[in-house]
Design an enzyme around this catalytic site. Sequence first.
Site, short mmCIF file in Angstrom:
data_model
loop_
_atom_site.label_atom_id
_atom_site.label_comp_id
_atom_site.label_asym_id
_atom_site.label_seq_id
_atom_site.Cartn_x
_atom_site.Cartn_y
_atom_site.Cartn_z
N VAL A 178 0.89 -1.36 -0.01
CA VAL A 178 0.19 0.17 0.20
C VAL A 178 0.38 1.22 0.14
O VAL A 178 1.25 1.85 -0.76
CB VAL A 178 -1.06 0.30 1.52
CG1 VAL A 178 -1.61 1.40 1.33
CG2 VAL A 178 -1.70 -1.53 0.90
N LYS A 187 -13.24 -4.89 11.13
CA LYS A 187 -14.22 -3.84 10.21
C LYS A 187 -15.32 -3.30 10.76
O LYS A 187 -15.90 -2.35 10.45
CB LYS A 187 -13.84 -4.57 8.28
CG LYS A 187 -11.84 -4.30 8.30
CD LYS A 187 -12.26 -5.25 6.61
CE LYS A 187 -10.68 -5.52 6.17
NZ LYS A 187 -10.93 -6.03 5.02
N GLU A 230 -3.17 -10.91 5.07
CA GLU A 230 -2.73 -10.44 6.27
C GLU A 230 -1.55 -11.22 6.66
O GLU A 230 -1.21 -11.60 6.04
CB GLU A 230 -3.19 -10.61 7.46
CG GLU A 230 -4.35 -9.04 7.60
CD GLU A 230 -4.67 -7.37 7.66
OE1 GLU A 230 -3.76 -7.49 8.53
OE2 GLU A 230 -5.14 -7.29 6.59
N LYS A 263 -6.60 -1.41 10.58
CA LYS A 263 -8.18 -1.94 10.92
C LYS A 263 -8.51 -2.30 12.76
O LYS A 263 -8.79 -2.05 13.29
CB LYS A 263 -9.20 -2.56 10.13
CG LYS A 263 -8.35 -3.72 9.51
CD LYS A 263 -7.95 -3.37 8.29
CE LYS A 263 -6.65 -3.93 7.65
NZ LYS A 263 -6.49 -5.26 7.13
N ASP A 302 -10.15 -10.14 10.81
CA ASP A 302 -9.69 -8.66 10.11
C ASP A 302 -11.32 -8.44 9.92
O ASP A 302 -11.57 -7.48 9.85
CB ASP A 302 -8.99 -8.85 9.04
CG ASP A 302 -9.33 -8.23 7.91
OD1 ASP A 302 -8.20 -6.83 8.21
OD2 ASP A 302 -9.48 -8.07 7.11
N ILE A 342 -13.45 0.89 -1.61
CA ILE A 342 -14.97 0.93 -1.44
C ILE A 342 -15.73 2.57 -0.29
O ILE A 342 -14.70 1.90 0.87
CB ILE A 342 -16.29 0.32 -1.26
CG1 ILE A 342 -16.41 -1.08 -2.08
CG2 ILE A 342 -17.49 0.51 -0.83
CD1 ILE A 342 -17.03 -2.62 -2.02
N GLY A 400 -1.16 -9.92 -2.48
CA GLY A 400 -0.43 -9.09 -1.79
C GLY A 400 -1.86 -8.16 -0.99
O GLY A 400 -2.44 -7.98 -0.49
N GLY A 406 -5.42 -4.34 -1.50
CA GLY A 406 -4.27 -5.26 -2.72
C GLY A 406 -3.80 -3.43 -2.53
O GLY A 406 -4.43 -2.38 -1.95
N1 HSE Z 1 -6.05 -8.87 4.14
C1 HSE Z 1 -7.37 -7.74 3.82
C2 HSE Z 1 -8.62 -8.63 2.52
C3 HSE Z 1 -6.49 -6.59 3.26
O1 HSE Z 1 -8.27 -9.45 2.73
O2 HSE Z 1 -9.43 -7.99 2.85
C4 HSE Z 1 -7.94 -5.53 3.32
O3 HSE Z 1 -7.38 -5.03 4.53
#
Ligand code: HSE
Length: 425
Positions: free
Chosen positions: A20, A202, A187, A102, A198, A133, A184, A300
């Site tokens: 990123v 979020k 995590e 996050k 994850d 988004i 990529g 990504g």
């Molecule tokens: N590892 C996270 C995913 C990266 O796959 O959504 C983006 O937040």
Amino acid sequence: MSIQNQHTQLTIGLFGFGVVGEGLYKTLEQTPGLQAQIKKVCIKHGDKPRNAPYDLFTTNASELLNDQEINVIVELIDDADAAYRIVTTALKRKKAVVSANKKMIAEHIAELILLQETYGAPFLYEAACCASIPVIRNLEEYYDNDLLHSISGIVNGSTNYILTRVFDDKIGFDAALQQAQAEGFAESNPALDVEGTDAVNKLSILLTHAYGIIVPPGEILHTGIQNLSASDAIYAKEKGYVIKLVAQCRKLNNGAIASFVLPQYITNGNQLYNVKNEYNGVVIESNLADKQFFYGKGAGGFPTASAVLSDLSALRYNYRYEYKKLKFQTPPKQADDFYLQLGVSAAEIATIPVHLFDQILEWSSDEHSSRIKGIIHYSKLTETNWWKQAGISVILYPDGILDNFEPKYASIKERKIYGSETFVS
Ligand code: HSE
């Protein structure tokens, strides 16, 4: 902070130069009109070759945090604890902050909101949910709490990529995960993706902006895709479903908010049905507008960098989250009294605690696996961890959140005396 008008130059201190960070660097290099320039990049490993001039880099965080000229810190590192130290220090020094972390944001959101108020520095993090988004800003600005009925979304790109590759392309789970890592998307500890952590981070952030409630991610019911089996995929295909990892929250009739992350069977009438690979999708339901669907790349380098860039651009006109629903409305409560229509499968029926279900709607068994479809109270999932054990897979059915439920049989005891046949209603 010193950003006062549209013409202010953003002088950026960037933490992290992974997919990123490098994506952002390249984009800013190619678009000088943005009036934003990276002055210094702080990295962990100084000896790694980088696709940028050597003197741009340092391993000393203070060089960025103490630099008066740097008016924006962009934090794009992996380590949530280090990110917390960087972000809180920067806010206390009245620097604007943009972050994509996050986990750190979800775990510390109350303190981070307070720091923004105390020191007057804005903190933006659109990239932390669904990458490209713009879901946070829309929830924050557009949807009034009273009108927002539900959010259900595929918010983790890696697990969606894995599910697509496994179910559509028939490759193995481990190979699909390796591909997600190579692209990529994952995590650095992919368990965070695969086990639903994850996604729950979020969801915790989305709850704050959707309804003004702060729920630590550890208090939100969740699991990931780690226990899904080949027999689940066969069952889904037979019924015309796909399986997706869905983060959702829904306002119940009593006004409380039910929220959780679970794998879910999705029908082809649902907008999430065709969300594939690393794409994310979020369906928002509100009383007047009915359903709206947000769709885009959720992981990504460049998709995430696009959200960071949008936050940088927003800083130039002094945009900040105002947390209006948190401050000026009475936030709804977290729901704890509702039912879920759940499928459970395991190699042996004996490992499924059928007695915890209020009603069993279907029951089938073959030489490979046993599965049930039933109605269970939410508390039967929060009080014990049986459903997270290896070898047991749980999947929510479509429209699987029930406000109320009247069991067909008077009691579990009565049901038991009918023997196994009574499991089929
Ligand atoms: N590892 C996270 C995913 C990266 O796959 O959504 C983006 O937040």
